[in-house]
Structures are given as C-alpha cells and as structure tokens.
Design an enzyme around this catalytic site. Sequence first.
Site, PDB file in Angstrom:
ATOM      1  N   ARG A 235      10.457  -0.539  -2.398  1.00 36.05           N
ATOM      2  CA  ARG A 235       9.930   0.142  -3.582  1.00 36.05           C
ATOM      3  C   ARG A 235      11.084   0.802  -4.338  1.00 36.05           C
ATOM      4  NH1 ARG A 235       6.214   1.065   0.537  1.00 36.05           N
ATOM      5  NH2 ARG A 235       4.122   0.244   0.079  1.00 36.05           N
TER       6      ARG A 235
ATOM      7  N   LYS B  66       5.979   5.452   1.593  1.00 39.13           N
ATOM      8  CA  LYS B  66       4.614   5.711   1.172  1.00 39.13           C
ATOM      9  C   LYS B  66       3.686   5.776   2.376  1.00 39.13           C
ATOM     10  CE  LYS B  66       0.922   3.647  -1.633  1.00 39.13           C
ATOM     11  NZ  LYS B  66       0.565   2.505  -2.521  1.00 39.13           N
TER      12      LYS B  66
ATOM     13  N   HIS C  60       9.298  -2.588  -9.447  1.00 37.66           N
ATOM     14  CA  HIS C  60       8.307  -2.786  -8.387  1.00 37.66           C
ATOM     15  C   HIS C  60       7.871  -4.243  -8.292  1.00 37.66           C
ATOM     16  CE1 HIS C  60       4.692  -2.190  -5.925  1.00 37.66           C
ATOM     17  NE2 HIS C  60       5.182  -1.003  -5.624  1.00 37.66           N
TER      18      HIS C  60
ATOM     19  N   ARG D 253       9.048  -6.865  -5.543  1.00 36.29           N
ATOM     20  CA  ARG D 253       8.362  -7.017  -4.260  1.00 36.29           C
ATOM     21  C   ARG D 253       7.369  -8.183  -4.326  1.00 36.29           C
ATOM     22  NH1 ARG D 253       8.125  -2.955  -0.648  1.00 36.29           N
ATOM     23  NH2 ARG D 253       5.847  -2.962  -0.417  1.00 36.29           N
TER      24      ARG D 253
ATOM     25  N   HIS E 237       4.056  -3.314   4.804  1.00 37.56           N
ATOM     26  CA  HIS E 237       2.616  -3.192   4.670  1.00 37.56           C
ATOM     27  C   HIS E 237       2.005  -2.955   6.045  1.00 37.56           C
ATOM     28  CE1 HIS E 237       2.516  -5.614   0.655  1.00 37.56           C
ATOM     29  NE2 HIS E 237       2.901  -4.365   0.507  1.00 37.56           N
TER      30      HIS E 237
ATOM     31  N   TYR F 209       1.827  -4.805  18.388  1.00 35.10           N
ATOM     32  CA  TYR F 209       2.484  -5.956  19.027  1.00 35.10           C
ATOM     33  C   TYR F 209       3.558  -6.553  18.117  1.00 35.10           C
ATOM     34  CZ  TYR F 209       3.087 -10.649  20.981  1.00 35.10           C
ATOM     35  OH  TYR F 209       3.622 -11.804  21.482  1.00 35.10           O
TER      36      TYR F 209
END
Length: 458
Positions: free
Chosen positions: A302, A329, A392, A395, A419, A429
């Site tokens: 970001r 974030k 942005h 991304r 994310h 995992y």
Amino acid sequence: MFADGFETRRNLLNFAPNRAKFIRRYRALFAFNRTSLGASLGARPPNIGINGAHFRNGAPMALTDVNIRQAIPSLKPAKLYDSGGLYLLIAPNGSKHWYLKIRIQGKEQKLAFGRYPDVSLKEARAARDEARLEHMRGGDPVQRRRDAKAAITLSAANRFEDVAEEYIRKCEQEDYAEATTKKARWFLELLRPALGKRPIAEIKPHELLAALKKIEARGARESAKRARSFASRVFRYAIATVRAENDPAIMLRGALLAPTVRHQAAITDPAALGDLLHTVDGYLGSPATLYALRIAPHVFVRPSELRRAEWHEFDFEQAVWNIPAGKKKERRAHRLPLSRQVVALLEELAQISGRHGYVFSSLVTKNRPMSENTINAAFRRLGFTSAEVCGHGLRTTASTLLNESGKWSHDAIERALAHKDQNAIRGIYDRGQRWDERVQMAQWWSDYLGELKAGASA
C-alpha cells in the site's frame, strides 16, 4: 484584655440613639454572650443565643424570614438553627446556605439544600421533611444525592465525541495503522456537529440516520456508509465500558443508499505497464520520489506502507522487508521477500540519502515521510491521468498479472498482498508453507517487469 474590650463595647452601646436595635445587630455580628451583655446593660434578653438557636421565653423557636434577613455575618461562619436538624449557615462574606444535619447508620451526615433566598425557608423545610421521610423508610438521602451528582458528572464525560476520542486513543495504543486512526478522526468530524455533544446512551437510531443522511446528501455515499460503521464501533465500545446499552447503528443497516463501486485505477495490460515503467525512469523530481516510483511496482504494498518505510526495517543480508504491525492495515506484522532488483535500487538510494530514518523522506525534513499524495502527483507530472493509474492501483496490477501467469498459487499471491485468509486454520498453515513460493514469485515478478520495460524502450 477581655475586660477592656467589654468596657469599650458597653460605652458604645450607652451612646447609641436606638440602643435595642444596635444591640441586636451588634450581637449578630460578633456572636458573643448576648444574654450576659443585655443583663449588664439592663436590656431585654435577645431571641438569638450564641449557638445560633432562637428562643422565646427560654424555649427554642423556629426561624422566620425576618430573622434570616436581619442576620448579619460575623467574622466566622455562624449557624441559625430551625428545627428537625435544618439550619442556615451564614458565611463571613454574607452568603447564606441551607443544610440538614441528619444521622444515618450512627454517623452524622450533612445534606445541602441550596442558597437562600434562591431556596426559601418554606422550600428548605419541605426538602428537610422529604429527606427525613426517605430516611425513615430505610433510604439514604445523602447517598442518593451523591449518586445523582456522580451521574451528572458521568453524563457530561459520556458525550459521543468524548467516547469516540477515547476509542480512537485506544486504537492508537493498540498500534492501529496511522491511516486507520486518521480516517477514524475524519469520521468523527463528520458526525461531531450533529452528535458530538449528545450523551451517547441517549442517541436514537433516527438521530444517527439524520446525521448520516446529511453526509449522503453531499454525494458521499461511501463516506456515509463508513461513518455508520465507525459509529457502530464507538457504540460497541461504549457498551463494553458500561456507558451505553445498545448500538443504534446496527439498526440502520440497509437504510443508506448503496455506494457506487469505483475501483482503483490500475494498468492490467502488460504493454501499457511496460510503457509506465519506461516513462518512470525519465522522472526529474527528487531522488526519493524517483526511487519510490521505481520500487513501488516490484513490492506492490500500500502507498502508506511504502512512503513510511524506514531503513531499520530492511534486512539486506536476508533480502527481507519486515513491516511492523503498526504500519499495516491488518495490524499484523508482514514479511516481504525482496528481489535482487529491489535490493539494488535501495542500495543506490542509500548512497544518496544515507541509511537513517525514513527511506522516502519529505523534501522539507528527513524526520517525516513523503506526503501521501507524492506518488500520485508524480504520475500526473509524467502524463498519466487519475483514470489510468494510481499508487494503490499497482497492487491490482500485480494481483491480476500474477494470477494470469498461472505460475503461482492464489494463496501465495494473497499472502504477498497481506490479505487475511478467511479460513483461519488454513491461514495459520499457509503462513509458514508459502514463504519459499513467495520468494521465487518476488524474483520472477521483478524479472518480468524488467522484460516489459525493455520491450517498451525498444
């Protein structure tokens, strides 16, 4: 000494034209043994004793308004007693206040009724009778008064704006991203005119809806939606801290107009991306901005995370960027593998600006990062419109082209973008299992960008 003073007062009284009137005022002022003084002067014994009690024919009598108005302050606080524990305290400055002396659970307590004449003698007696009746029925009028005052004080500190400020400070202490807390303060400013001074426990759904509709009426549908979400978090915090009982924002779901979906401007065509990379090399602004433009497509973090990067976060030996949770974030620390190209670009910038403080510092001072608008402004200077590309949007560019390549798992790409995995168990995992794949993907992506750039320059 006392005898001399007494003789002086006696001489003054003998020369007074109206001795009886003078005696009453003089005794009320100095509160000494008026009965003895009156007897020595041959005057009639006064009605007011030295302890403030009123007497008639040797028996105590109740106060009258005339007694109260004629009472003159002395050098020390004086009490004029009525009955049933009620008395008037006369301060040296002349102020007069009602109090009730009452014994509760074996302990003498004092209850204030207000200032005379704002509270009349009749009203003070009514308040006395009410308090004594409450006590006879097992109540505690003194504690009830304390509770009422505490409730007023608490209500004054429980306005929506106060609870919201407290909630935001809590977020800051929990290392929420700076952009998150800054946005929260912005939402508070949107709601402050309508709700700021209102006690948070008294705010109704229609009040909040009216405030949100004003935001919506300006065409800011997304802001209205997010302001409702912010208000809901504040109300839930108030419930958790026992200052509210419900969240009126929950009842407003679906009450606002749906925001118009606007995606971040992003380049997803490989040829157009190559042209962007080639054009960036011709940027003639500050070195920090130039290297930020060059590095941003490779790391696809970001813009706020990039501009606030600090040199101590980079491990050049391991080729890893360790982004602290406070800058994310998601409020989770993030490790980002660096390609050889990114490490080389950072080394070049270090030769220019040094390895202390912010990597991409402000032009004004090295103690602050570059402005949040710097990268987008640089794209505009290079001729790219806001509909074509933004910081942005890089991304989205990386996510789209990496997925289209078919070389990397969706989980690895999502992990690189930081994310959060919706499946909590799988997320735990993958955190350990996808690192090697991400290292390879980071290098492949930088190599791919180099090929696109070379194709555009040719």
